[in-house]
Write a protein that holds these residues in place. Structure first.
Motif, mmCIF file in Angstrom:
data_model
loop_
_atom_site.group_PDB
_atom_site.id
_atom_site.type_symbol
_atom_site.label_atom_id
_atom_site.label_comp_id
_atom_site.label_asym_id
_atom_site.label_seq_id
_atom_site.Cartn_x
_atom_site.Cartn_y
_atom_site.Cartn_z
ATOM 1 N N PRO A 114 0.808 -1.222 0.000
ATOM 2 C CA PRO A 114 0.000 0.000 0.000
ATOM 3 C C PRO A 114 0.844 1.275 0.000
ATOM 4 O O PRO A 114 0.364 2.327 -0.410
ATOM 5 N N GLU A 115 2.090 1.200 0.447
ATOM 6 C CA GLU A 115 2.949 2.381 0.416
ATOM 7 C C GLU A 115 3.235 2.828 -1.019
ATOM 8 O O GLU A 115 3.600 3.975 -1.263
ATOM 9 N N LEU A 116 3.070 1.919 -1.983
ATOM 10 C CA LEU A 116 3.299 2.238 -3.387
ATOM 11 C C LEU A 116 2.016 2.317 -4.198
ATOM 12 O O LEU A 116 1.901 3.141 -5.097
ATOM 13 N N PHE A 117 1.068 1.435 -3.909
ATOM 14 C CA PHE A 117 -0.123 1.311 -4.739
ATOM 15 C C PHE A 117 -1.379 1.556 -3.916
ATOM 16 O O PHE A 117 -2.029 0.624 -3.451
ATOM 17 N N PHE A 123 -0.841 10.525 -5.018
ATOM 18 C CA PHE A 123 -0.643 11.967 -4.954
ATOM 19 C C PHE A 123 0.719 12.355 -4.390
ATOM 20 O O PHE A 123 0.915 13.486 -3.953
ATOM 21 N N THR A 124 1.661 11.414 -4.407
ATOM 22 C CA THR A 124 3.046 11.716 -4.071
ATOM 23 C C THR A 124 3.855 11.653 -5.367
ATOM 24 O O THR A 124 3.404 11.077 -6.364
ATOM 25 N N LEU A 125 5.040 12.217 -5.354
ATOM 26 C CA LEU A 125 5.885 12.187 -6.555
ATOM 27 C C LEU A 125 6.223 10.748 -6.932
ATOM 28 O O LEU A 125 6.124 10.352 -8.093
ATOM 29 N N ARG A 126 6.583 9.943 -5.947
ATOM 30 C CA ARG A 126 6.930 8.541 -6.197
ATOM 31 C C ARG A 126 5.732 7.783 -6.764
ATOM 32 O O ARG A 126 5.858 7.058 -7.747
ATOM 33 N N GLY A 127 4.561 7.970 -6.184
ATOM 34 C CA GLY A 127 3.368 7.288 -6.670
ATOM 35 C C GLY A 127 2.967 7.741 -8.056
ATOM 36 O O GLY A 127 2.570 6.929 -8.904
ATOM 37 N N PHE A 128 3.070 9.040 -8.308
ATOM 38 C CA PHE A 128 2.734 9.569 -9.631
ATOM 39 C C PHE A 128 3.654 8.987 -10.698
ATOM 40 O O PHE A 128 3.205 8.572 -11.761
ATOM 41 N N ILE A 129 4.942 8.923 -10.402
ATOM 42 C CA ILE A 129 5.898 8.351 -11.365
ATOM 43 C C ILE A 129 5.574 6.885 -11.618
ATOM 44 O O ILE A 129 5.518 6.428 -12.767
ATOM 45 N N MET A 130 5.341 6.139 -10.553
ATOM 46 C CA MET A 130 5.134 4.696 -10.713
ATOM 47 C C MET A 130 3.794 4.368 -11.355
ATOM 48 O O MET A 130 3.725 3.486 -12.211
ATOM 49 N N ILE A 131 2.733 5.046 -10.963
ATOM 50 C CA ILE A 131 1.407 4.679 -11.443
ATOM 51 C C ILE A 131 1.061 5.380 -12.756
ATOM 52 O O ILE A 131 0.699 4.735 -13.740
ATOM 53 N N VAL A 132 1.185 6.694 -12.812
ATOM 54 C CA VAL A 132 0.753 7.443 -13.990
ATOM 55 C C VAL A 132 1.793 7.375 -15.112
ATOM 56 O O VAL A 132 1.497 6.944 -16.227
ATOM 57 N N ILE A 133 3.007 7.779 -14.812
ATOM 58 C CA ILE A 133 4.040 7.771 -15.852
ATOM 59 C C ILE A 133 4.375 6.335 -16.249
ATOM 60 O O ILE A 133 4.532 6.023 -17.435
ATOM 61 N N GLY A 134 4.453 5.442 -15.261
ATOM 62 C CA GLY A 134 4.694 4.031 -15.569
ATOM 63 C C GLY A 134 3.595 3.443 -16.436
ATOM 64 O O GLY A 134 3.862 2.708 -17.398
ATOM 65 N N GLY A 135 2.348 3.766 -16.136
ATOM 66 C CA GLY A 135 1.228 3.283 -16.956
ATOM 67 C C GLY A 135 1.283 3.821 -18.368
ATOM 68 O O GLY A 135 1.033 3.093 -19.342
ATOM 69 N N PHE A 136 1.638 5.104 -18.498
ATOM 70 C CA PHE A 136 1.779 5.677 -19.836
ATOM 71 C C PHE A 136 2.886 4.974 -20.611
ATOM 72 O O PHE A 136 2.718 4.641 -21.789
ATOM 73 N N LEU A 137 4.024 4.731 -19.967
ATOM 74 C CA LEU A 137 5.135 4.069 -20.647
ATOM 75 C C LEU A 137 4.789 2.635 -21.053
ATOM 76 O O LEU A 137 5.190 2.180 -22.125
ATOM 77 N N ASN A 180 16.707 -3.025 -11.365
ATOM 78 C CA ASN A 180 18.001 -2.910 -10.692
ATOM 79 C C ASN A 180 18.603 -1.512 -10.702
ATOM 80 O O ASN A 180 19.418 -1.203 -9.828
ATOM 81 N N LEU A 181 18.215 -0.665 -11.643
ATOM 82 C CA LEU A 181 18.828 0.659 -11.730
ATOM 83 C C LEU A 181 17.843 1.804 -11.490
ATOM 84 O O LEU A 181 18.129 2.719 -10.717
ATOM 85 N N ILE A 182 16.690 1.753 -12.155
ATOM 86 C CA ILE A 182 15.762 2.891 -12.096
ATOM 87 C C ILE A 182 14.844 2.819 -10.871
ATOM 88 O O ILE A 182 14.626 3.825 -10.195
ATOM 89 N N LEU A 183 14.308 1.642 -10.568
ATOM 90 C CA LEU A 183 13.380 1.511 -9.432
ATOM 91 C C LEU A 183 13.995 1.957 -8.106
ATOM 92 O O LEU A 183 13.339 2.680 -7.351
ATOM 93 N N PRO A 184 15.238 1.590 -7.792
ATOM 94 C CA PRO A 184 15.809 2.107 -6.534
ATOM 95 C C PRO A 184 15.867 3.628 -6.480
ATOM 96 O O PRO A 184 15.681 4.216 -5.414
ATOM 97 N N LEU A 185 16.097 4.265 -7.635
ATOM 98 C CA LEU A 185 16.111 5.736 -7.656
ATOM 99 C C LEU A 185 14.716 6.290 -7.388
ATOM 100 O O LEU A 185 14.567 7.266 -6.635
ATOM 101 N N ILE A 186 13.692 5.682 -7.981
ATOM 102 C CA ILE A 186 12.312 6.158 -7.771
ATOM 103 C C ILE A 186 11.885 5.909 -6.333
ATOM 104 O O ILE A 186 11.269 6.769 -5.699
ATOM 105 N N LEU A 187 12.231 4.740 -5.782
ATOM 106 C CA LEU A 187 11.819 4.422 -4.418
ATOM 107 C C LEU A 187 12.495 5.313 -3.389
ATOM 108 O O LEU A 187 11.968 5.531 -2.293
ATOM 109 N N SER A 188 13.646 5.867 -3.729
ATOM 110 C CA SER A 188 14.334 6.730 -2.780
ATOM 111 C C SER A 188 13.793 8.140 -2.753
ATOM 112 O O SER A 188 14.235 8.968 -1.964
ATOM 113 N N LEU A 189 12.818 8.470 -3.635
ATOM 114 C CA LEU A 189 12.224 9.822 -3.649
ATOM 115 C C LEU A 189 11.420 10.068 -2.399
ATOM 116 O O LEU A 189 10.790 9.238 -1.849
#
Length: 189
Positions: A114-117, A123-137, A180-189
C-alpha cells in the motif's frame, strides 16, 4: 489438502507455465485466434469512439471474442480476490524486506504494498511516477512494440515470429534495467 487449499496456494512454475502456454494451441485449434490482451483496448476504442481515425476503422465485431476473454480475466480476478485470497501475509525474503524497509515499504499484508499502490500514494511524486508515468510508458511501449508481453512472449514466440523474440528480449532487458537501476532511484524519492 482439499481443492480450495490447492487453489489458494501459489502454483509452481512447472504447472502454471504450461497451463498458460496451453492457451495458445487451444485458441488456435478452437477458433484460429491469437492470444493477446493489449488489442482489447483497441477494440474498446473502436467500439466506443466514433471518430474518423483510420487506426480504429476496422470490423471490431470479428474480434469481440477478445473482449469476452479479457472480461473473463477481470471477473476471475474479482472472484479470486473475493473468495480465494490467501489471508496470510505475503512472504518476502528477509534480505528484500530489509532493503524495502530502507525505502519505507514495510506492509506486506497485501499482494501490492500500500505504500506504493494506493490512492494516497498516487498523490506523491513517487506514486505519480510509478502509477501514472509508468502506466503511460507501458501503454506507449505496447503500442510501439505492436503488442504486449503476453502477446509477444507467449503467442509470438510459440508461432516462431522473429519480431516477437526481439520484443521479448527487449522487454526482459528493460525489466532488468528498471528493477536494478531505475526503481531504486524512484523508491528513494
Amino acid at each position: 489438502m482439499n481443492i480450495l487449499e490447492i487453489i489458494r496456494e501459489p502454483w509452481p512454475w512447472y504447472i502454471a507455465g504450461p497451463l498458460i502456454g496451453l492457451t495458445v494451441p487451444v485458441l488456435l485449434l478452437i477458433g484460429n485466434k491469437s492470444f493477446g490482451i493489449s488489442s482489447s483496448l483497441r477494440h474498446v476504442c473502436a467500439m466506443c469512439i466514433p471518430a474518423n481515425i483510420s487506426f480504429f476503422k476496422y470490423d471490431w465485431k470479428k474480434e469481440s471474442w477478445n473482449l469476452f476473454f479479457v472480461f473473463g480475466i477481470f471477473l476471475g480476478g474479482i472472484i479470486a480476490t473475493a473468495f480465494l485470497s490467501n489471508p496470510n501475509e505475503v512472504i518476502v525474503a528477509p534480505e528484500l524486506a530489509t532493503e524495502l524497509a530502507t525505502y519505507g515499504i514495510t506492509d506486506f499484508s497485501k499482494l501490492l504494498p500500500p505504500e506504493l499502490f494506493s490512492w494516497e500514494s498516487l498523490f506523491t511524486l513517487r506514486g505519480f511516477i510509478m502509477i501514472v508515468i509508468g502506466g503511460f510508458l507501458v501503454g506507449f511501449g505496447t503500442r510501439y512494440a505492436g503488442g504486449c508481453t503476453s502477446g509477444h512472449a507467449i503467442m509470438g514466440i510459440s508461432n516462431l515470429q522473429w519480431p516477437s523474440l526481439v520484443a521479448t528480449i527487449c522487454f526482459m532487458i528493460g525489466g532488468f534495467i528498471m528493477a536494478n537501476l531505475i526503481l531504486p532511484l524512484i523508491l528513494s524519492l
